[in-house]
Scaffold this active site. Structure first.
Site, PDB file in Angstrom:
ATOM      1  N   GLU A 205      -2.766  -0.423  -7.875  1.00 42.87           N
ATOM      2  CA  GLU A 205      -4.159  -0.562  -7.464  1.00 42.87           C
ATOM      3  C   GLU A 205      -4.771   0.845  -7.419  1.00 42.87           C
ATOM      4  OE1 GLU A 205      -5.698  -3.240  -4.012  1.00 42.87           O
ATOM      5  OE2 GLU A 205      -5.396  -1.262  -3.140  1.00 42.87           O
TER       6      GLU A 205
ATOM      7  N   ASP B 174      -7.999 -11.649  -4.476  1.00 40.58           N
ATOM      8  CA  ASP B 174      -7.796 -10.551  -3.526  1.00 40.58           C
ATOM      9  C   ASP B 174      -7.996 -11.056  -2.092  1.00 40.58           C
ATOM     10  OD1 ASP B 174      -7.345  -7.799  -2.910  1.00 40.58           O
ATOM     11  OD2 ASP B 174      -9.489  -7.595  -2.510  1.00 40.58           O
TER      12      ASP B 174
ATOM     13  N   ASN C  83       0.789  -1.239   0.000  1.00 35.59           N
ATOM     14  CA  ASN C  83       0.000   0.000   0.000  1.00 35.59           C
ATOM     15  C   ASN C  83       0.819   1.287   0.000  1.00 35.59           C
ATOM     16  OD1 ASN C  83      -2.407  -1.296  -0.158  1.00 35.59           O
ATOM     17  ND2 ASN C  83      -3.013  -0.990   1.967  1.00 35.59           N
TER      18      ASN C  83
ATOM     19  N   HIS D  15      -1.508   1.908   9.642  1.00 40.70           N
ATOM     20  CA  HIS D  15      -2.526   1.971   8.576  1.00 40.70           C
ATOM     21  C   HIS D  15      -3.158   3.362   8.645  1.00 40.70           C
ATOM     22  CE1 HIS D  15      -5.767   0.621   5.901  1.00 40.70           C
ATOM     23  NE2 HIS D  15      -5.170  -0.554   5.745  1.00 40.70           N
TER      24      HIS D  15
ATOM     25  N   TRP E  61     -10.833  -7.959  11.510  1.00 44.09           N
ATOM     26  CA  TRP E  61      -9.967  -7.578  10.382  1.00 44.09           C
ATOM     27  C   TRP E  61      -8.513  -7.669  10.831  1.00 44.09           C
ATOM     28  CZ3 TRP E  61      -6.732  -3.157  10.177  1.00 44.09           C
ATOM     29  CH2 TRP E  61      -6.029  -3.038   8.961  1.00 44.09           C
TER      30      TRP E  61
ATOM     31  N   SER F  45       2.552  -2.135   5.092  1.00 47.36           N
ATOM     32  CA  SER F  45       3.591  -3.165   5.225  1.00 47.36           C
ATOM     33  C   SER F  45       4.959  -2.623   4.804  1.00 47.36           C
ATOM     34  CB  SER F  45       3.228  -4.394   4.396  1.00 47.36           C
ATOM     35  OG  SER F  45       3.080  -4.062   3.027  1.00 47.36           O
TER      36      SER F  45
ATOM     37  N   ARG G  13     -15.245  -2.872   5.832  1.00 48.63           N
ATOM     38  CA  ARG G  13     -14.835  -4.155   5.251  1.00 48.63           C
ATOM     39  C   ARG G  13     -16.060  -4.946   4.792  1.00 48.63           C
ATOM     40  NH1 ARG G  13     -10.809  -2.036   4.481  1.00 48.63           N
ATOM     41  NH2 ARG G  13      -8.757  -2.424   5.317  1.00 48.63           N
TER      42      ARG G  13
HETATM   43  O1  SFD Z   1      -5.642  -4.284   2.315  1.00 49.86           O
HETATM   44  C1  SFD Z   1       4.972  -9.989  19.887  1.00 49.86           C
HETATM   45  N1  SFD Z   1      -1.978  -4.050   6.055  1.00 49.86           N
HETATM   46  C2  SFD Z   1      -1.683  -3.809   4.716  1.00 49.86           C
HETATM   47  N2  SFD Z   1      -0.516  -3.301   4.294  1.00 49.86           N
HETATM   48  C3  SFD Z   1      -0.190  -3.277   2.960  1.00 49.86           C
HETATM   49  O2  SFD Z   1       0.900  -2.813   2.584  1.00 49.86           O
HETATM   50  N3  SFD Z   1      -1.058  -3.775   2.021  1.00 49.86           N
HETATM   51  C4  SFD Z   1      -2.285  -4.299   2.355  1.00 49.86           C
HETATM   52  O3  SFD Z   1      -3.015  -4.814   1.500  1.00 49.86           O
HETATM   53  C5  SFD Z   1      -2.683  -4.222   3.749  1.00 49.86           C
HETATM   54  N4  SFD Z   1      -3.950  -4.673   4.187  1.00 49.86           N
HETATM   55  C6  SFD Z   1      -3.961  -5.335   5.422  1.00 49.86           C
HETATM   56  C7  SFD Z   1      -3.035  -4.933   6.403  1.00 49.86           C
HETATM   57  C8  SFD Z   1      -3.168  -5.487   7.703  1.00 49.86           C
HETATM   58  C9  SFD Z   1      -4.151  -6.459   7.935  1.00 49.86           C
HETATM   59  C10 SFD Z   1      -4.306  -6.978   9.330  1.00 49.86           C
HETATM   60  C11 SFD Z   1      -4.997  -6.917   6.888  1.00 49.86           C
HETATM   61  C12 SFD Z   1      -4.896  -6.346   5.638  1.00 49.86           C
HETATM   62  C13 SFD Z   1      -6.015  -7.979   7.129  1.00 49.86           C
HETATM   63  C14 SFD Z   1      -1.151  -3.376   7.091  1.00 49.86           C
HETATM   64  C15 SFD Z   1       0.161  -4.080   7.427  1.00 49.86           C
HETATM   65  O4  SFD Z   1      -0.042  -5.435   7.612  1.00 49.86           O
HETATM   66  C16 SFD Z   1       0.772  -3.437   8.670  1.00 49.86           C
HETATM   67  O5  SFD Z   1       0.936  -2.070   8.392  1.00 49.86           O
HETATM   68  C17 SFD Z   1       2.141  -4.002   9.082  1.00 49.86           C
HETATM   69  O6  SFD Z   1       2.084  -5.394   9.222  1.00 49.86           O
HETATM   70  C18 SFD Z   1       2.620  -3.363  10.391  1.00 49.86           C
HETATM   71  O7  SFD Z   1       3.851  -3.920  10.772  1.00 49.86           O
HETATM   72  P1  SFD Z   1       4.266  -4.098  12.344  1.00 49.86           P
HETATM   73  O8  SFD Z   1       5.621  -4.656  12.364  1.00 49.86           O
HETATM   74  O9  SFD Z   1       4.007  -2.832  13.072  1.00 49.86           O
HETATM   75  O10 SFD Z   1       3.184  -5.168  12.915  1.00 49.86           O
HETATM   76  P2  SFD Z   1       3.019  -6.726  12.550  1.00 49.86           P
HETATM   77  O11 SFD Z   1       3.466  -7.005  11.145  1.00 49.86           O
HETATM   78  O12 SFD Z   1       1.605  -7.071  12.850  1.00 49.86           O
HETATM   79  O13 SFD Z   1       4.003  -7.483  13.560  1.00 49.86           O
HETATM   80  C19 SFD Z   1       3.790  -7.558  14.945  1.00 49.86           C
HETATM   81  C20 SFD Z   1       4.776  -8.593  15.495  1.00 49.86           C
HETATM   82  O14 SFD Z   1       4.846  -8.524  16.904  1.00 49.86           O
HETATM   83  C21 SFD Z   1       4.737  -9.835  17.448  1.00 49.86           C
HETATM   84  N5  SFD Z   1       4.246  -9.675  18.798  1.00 49.86           N
HETATM   85  N6  SFD Z   1       6.211 -10.534  20.005  1.00 49.86           N
HETATM   86  C22 SFD Z   1       6.680 -10.741  21.249  1.00 49.86           C
HETATM   87  N7  SFD Z   1       5.968 -10.441  22.384  1.00 49.86           N
HETATM   88  C23 SFD Z   1       4.717  -9.904  22.290  1.00 49.86           C
HETATM   89  N8  SFD Z   1       4.044  -9.625  23.430  1.00 49.86           N
HETATM   90  C24 SFD Z   1       4.173  -9.659  21.003  1.00 49.86           C
HETATM   91  N9  SFD Z   1       2.984  -9.155  20.550  1.00 49.86           N
HETATM   92  C25 SFD Z   1       3.048  -9.167  19.202  1.00 49.86           C
HETATM   93  C26 SFD Z   1       3.840 -10.567  16.470  1.00 49.86           C
HETATM   94  O15 SFD Z   1       3.938 -11.968  16.582  1.00 49.86           O
HETATM   95  C27 SFD Z   1       4.398 -10.044  15.165  1.00 49.86           C
HETATM   96  O16 SFD Z   1       5.565 -10.739  14.822  1.00 49.86           O
HETATM   97  S1  SFD Z   1      -5.348  -3.854   3.651  1.00 49.86           S
HETATM   98  O17 SFD Z   1      -6.454  -4.159   4.512  1.00 49.86           O
HETATM   99  O18 SFD Z   1      -5.039  -2.463   3.687  1.00 49.86           O
HETATM  100  P1  AMP Z   2      -8.122  -0.897   2.362  1.00 47.71           P
HETATM  101  O1  AMP Z   2      -8.301  -2.185   1.637  1.00 47.71           O
HETATM  102  O2  AMP Z   2      -9.406  -0.195   2.692  1.00 47.71           O
HETATM  103  O3  AMP Z   2      -7.199  -1.013   3.532  1.00 47.71           O
HETATM  104  O4  AMP Z   2      -7.393   0.084   1.351  1.00 47.71           O
HETATM  105  C1  AMP Z   2      -6.148  -0.147   0.805  1.00 47.71           C
HETATM  106  C2  AMP Z   2      -5.564   1.172   0.408  1.00 47.71           C
HETATM  107  O5  AMP Z   2      -6.450   1.879  -0.465  1.00 47.71           O
HETATM  108  C3  AMP Z   2      -5.307   2.122   1.559  1.00 47.71           C
HETATM  109  O6  AMP Z   2      -4.163   2.866   1.223  1.00 47.71           O
HETATM  110  C4  AMP Z   2      -6.539   3.003   1.581  1.00 47.71           C
HETATM  111  O7  AMP Z   2      -6.287   4.244   2.191  1.00 47.71           O
HETATM  112  C5  AMP Z   2      -6.848   3.124   0.107  1.00 47.71           C
HETATM  113  N1  AMP Z   2      -8.276   3.299  -0.189  1.00 47.71           N
HETATM  114  C6  AMP Z   2      -9.262   2.397   0.052  1.00 47.71           C
HETATM  115  N2  AMP Z   2     -10.452   2.872  -0.356  1.00 47.71           N
HETATM  116  C7  AMP Z   2     -10.227   4.093  -0.870  1.00 47.71           C
HETATM  117  C8  AMP Z   2     -11.059   5.103  -1.464  1.00 47.71           C
HETATM  118  N3  AMP Z   2     -12.369   4.926  -1.602  1.00 47.71           N
HETATM  119  N4  AMP Z   2     -10.453   6.242  -1.867  1.00 47.71           N
HETATM  120  C9  AMP Z   2      -9.125   6.419  -1.724  1.00 47.71           C
HETATM  121  N5  AMP Z   2      -8.297   5.518  -1.183  1.00 47.71           N
HETATM  122  C10 AMP Z   2      -8.830   4.369  -0.762  1.00 47.71           C
END
Ligand code: SFD
Ligand code: AMP
Length: 627
Positions: free
Chosen positions: A126, A352, A62, A389, A218, A435, A249
């Site tokens: 995207e 997806d 993203n 996020h 989520w 990510s 969602r």
């Molecule tokens: O579509 C301990 N995210 C998305 N990012 C993208 O780039 N593209 C996407 O398509 C994304 N989408 C999405 C995303 C997240 C989720 C949940 C879904 C869909 C369903 C966001 C990214 O995933 C997010 O920004 C990053 O992963 C953040 O990284 P970080 O490092 O802050 O968190 P992590 O990856 O969740 O890792 C956490 C770690 O900590 C561990 N942990 N370890 C030891 N002791 C403890 N007490 C702990 N507690 C946690 C975990 O095991 C893990 O290793 S979309 O929806 O937008």
């Molecule tokens: P999401 O699947 O909602 O987490 O969205 C993935 C990425 O697309 C994130 O960067 C969002 O901010 C962006 N996004 C989702 N929906 C929209 C929208 N309607 N307009 C602009 N950006 C969006």
């Protein structure tokens, strides 16, 4: 005290967590550590290959700025984040990540991640900032690089260790204590510098999915607020604790919508057929200037849909069939090409979800949903804490050295506690890293932490009595269970203790009903928040009465104590900010308007470990000149 073996580990750099930002820290820090003869140790509560939010994979990267192709600049990204967060972002941090994120994405590709390309070999977008990927193995690929880097530098990885408490020497972090989630072992990590990268938090609020659906959300249920707890308990200043994230969602299995809105250019409508983004456009005037600029902030997009739901116009639907038909329309004169395109679009629609939220594909199958034939229900989720996020909560960290800002007191990404760094969901006010940006920020923090060790790193000074007290506190729920469980015939009902599930249910009920959860339609007020504080105080007292029959339950106890602290920081900060700035995330009914004059600022908080008091403060927002 429960008879656990104590394992002591001494290291130079301690990385807590194994997700995207931790892998970034590891990859970069290992390189610099090797050059300087330093040891790097990474500790994850799960197994690195599939831990964290990206466990199931993702279907898009993203954050990609595209600087080398002249697509966008880092300044463009700063403007985007400022707009999406209603003016509240640490522009130095956002800029720093934006200028480094592309190189992280190029590394991902080098390590084997398949990024979609078109006929000319260009990345398939995207949306403006998002790249499509074949991402079911995304986490494995990034973890492999981190593992290789640590192995190459002679470091160590500990998996299935749940980190609980920081170890402190005054205002300096000198390590952490955790326990094995499989064996009767407690771990004491001593370190010259520590990076908190343990993700955000879910299940602080009561989820929509209860009963048979419990555990579905989520955000991954295993990220429980460990970063927030660790940094708060270390005495670090925190920021944007009021800025929760509520994504819209696909309902009940939480399938993301980004690909539908951006790639498929789909519309979202109410049950009556009105497109809320068009029908309710005038509402955006009330949230100027952010409501009137593009893209419309995520919370305002949510808000317009919520207004439809409040007006009884729900359920809301994603017009999947219309979107697919619109794209296929271009091929209508060639039946063969049309059929081929339709098959391709159907495959993309299912992929997806299969790439990142497999349960949504299951739910579609179970409910006979064919996205090309029929629209599908969407809804606003329960609130999450995910600063990477479109939320913003996290620790307040020092900005980049080469920028002239008011936010510098140490090394890049160091919190206000010496030797304690944060990245990804653990660092605040730098939203939209996702990510790729979390990995990039991890690399920045990892390099800075090694620099700190080289220039200032002293041997960790630990007070043995304090370490013993922390160990005893962590294991206390096991002792309590053993002492009292025989006093009743049903061990889950006992006047001397409560179990994690009872504790969690109470926390979620308080947050849901008083702090603007689903049941309260995301609305709250001063009186509601004050009542939440009263009830949280009782819950905190009772946290000392938690009991655990085994290691599994012990982990659940601590996960929920961590959630409670995240919840408290959230309630306190919503109380402090006397305005509504992010409707669609939460609405303070007693201060229903945005107040730029008084509240265009960061709301920060700090828990003082010396006296247990919370301090709230406002911090000015600095904009990059000319941006
Ligand atoms: O579509 C301990 N995210 C998305 N990012 C993208 O780039 N593209 C996407 O398509 C994304 N989408 C999405 C995303 C997240 C989720 C949940 C879904 C869909 C369903 C966001 C990214 O995933 C997010 O920004 C990053 O992963 C953040 O990284 P970080 O490092 O802050 O968190 P992590 O990856 O969740 O890792 C956490 C770690 O900590 C561990 N942990 N370890 C030891 N002791 C403890 N007490 C702990 N507690 C946690 C975990 O095991 C893990 O290793 S979309 O929806 O937008
Ligand atoms: P999401 O699947 O909602 O987490 O969205 C993935 C990425 O697309 C994130 O960067 C969002 O901010 C962006 N996004 C989702 N929906 C929209 C929208 N309607 N307009 C602009 N950006 C969006």
């Amino acid at each position: 005290m429960a008879n656990f073996e104590t394992v002591e580990v001494k290291t130079d750099l301690l990385i807590l967590g194994g997700g995207f930002s931790a892998c970034g820290v590891a990859t970069e820090a290992a390189y610099w550590a090797k050059k300087n003869g330093l040891k790097v140790t990474l500790v994850d509560k799960a197994a690195l290959d599939r831990s964290g939010a990206v466990a199931m994979g993702l279907s898009a990267i993203n954050q990609y700025v595209g600087i080398k192709d002249g697509e966008n600049t880092a300044e463009d990204y700063v403007r985007y984040v400022r707009q999406d967060l209603m003016g509240v972002s640490r522009e130095d941090l956002v800029y720093n990540i934006a200028r480094h994120v592309d190189s992280t994405v190029h590394l991902f590709e080098k390590w084997g991640l398949k990024i979609w390309t078109d006929e000319e070999g260009k990345y398939v977008h995207e949306g403006r900032w998002q790249l499509m990927i074949n991402g079911e193995s995304y986490k494995i690929i990034i973890a492999e690089a981190a593992k290789n880097a640590i192995a190459d530098a002679g470091g160590e990885i500990y998996e299935r260790i749940f980190i609980v408490e920081p170890l402190l020497d005054g205002n300096k972090c000198v390590g952490a204590v955790g326990f094995s989630t499989r064996e009767e072992k407690i771990y004491v990590f001593k370190a010259k510098a520590t990076v908190a990268t343990m993700g955000g938090a879910v299940h602080v609020f009561r989820p929509r999915s209860v009963g048979e659906g419990f555990g579905r959300s989520w955000y991954p249920p295993f990220n429980t607020g460990s970063s927030a707890y660790f940094t708060i308990r270390a005495g670090a200043e925190m920021t944007c604790q009021e800025v929760r994230f509520i994504p819209v969602r696909f309902k009940d299995a939480y399938g993301p919508v980004g690909a539908w809105f951006l790639l498929f250019k789909s519309r979202a409508i109410s049950a009556e057929g009105g497109e809320y983004m068009a029908v309710r456009k005038d509402e955006l005037n009330n949230w100027a200037p952010y409501g009137l600029a593009k893209p419309i902030p995520a919370n305002l997009r949510n808000y317009l849909g919520m207004l439809d739901v409040d007006a009884g116009l729900g359920p809301l639907y994603m017009e999947t069939s219309e979107a697919i038909a619109n794209i296929a329309q271009a091929y209508k004169d060639d039946p063969k090409a049309f059929k081929k395109k339709m098959k391709e679009l159907e495959a993309e629609a299912w992929e997806d979800f299969l790439d990142m939220t497999i349960s949504q594909a299951h739910l579609w199958a179970a409910q006979n949903v064919k996205p090309e034939e029929k629209h599908s229900e969407i809804a606003a989720c329960e609130p999450y804490f995910i600063g990477s996020h479109s939320g913003a909560s996290g620790a307040w960290v020092s900005g980049p050295e080469d920028m002239d800002t008011p936010y510098k007191w140490g090394y890049n990404n160091m919190t206000t506690v010496e030797g304690l760094f944060a990245a990804g969901d653990a660092s605040g006010a730098s939203s939209h890293k996702f990510s790729s940006g979390s990995h990039a920020e991890g690399r920045i923090a990892g390099k800075a932490a090694i620099k700190y060790i080289v220039e200032k790193g002293a041997e960790p000074n630990l007070d043995a009595a304090k370490v013993d007290a922390v160990k005893a506190k962590i294991l206390a729920p096991l002792d309590r269970y053993k002492e009292f469980c025989k006093l009743t015939t049903a061990p889950e009902i006992n006047p001397n203790y409560l179990l994690w599930r009872q504790f969690m249910d109470r926390l979620q009920k308080i947050m849901d009903e008083y702090a603007g959860g689903v049941t309260a339609a995301f609305k709250t007020s001063k009186s509601n928040l004050e009542r939440a504080m009263e009830l949280l105080a009782f819950l905190k007292e009772d946290s000392e009465k938690l009991a655990a029959a085994d290691i599994y339950s012990l982990e659940r106890c601590w996960e929920n104590i961590q959630r409670m602290w995240q919840g408290e920081a959230h309630v306190r900060t919503m109380l402090f900010r006397e305005e509504t700035r992010w409707p669609g995330y939460y609405f303070r009914a007693d201060t229903p308007k945005m107040d730029e004059q008084n509240w265009h600022c960061f709301a920060n908080c700090r828990w003082n470990p010396a006296n247990g008091e919370w301090e709230m403060s406002k911090k000015d927002i600095w904009n990059i000149p000319g941006v």
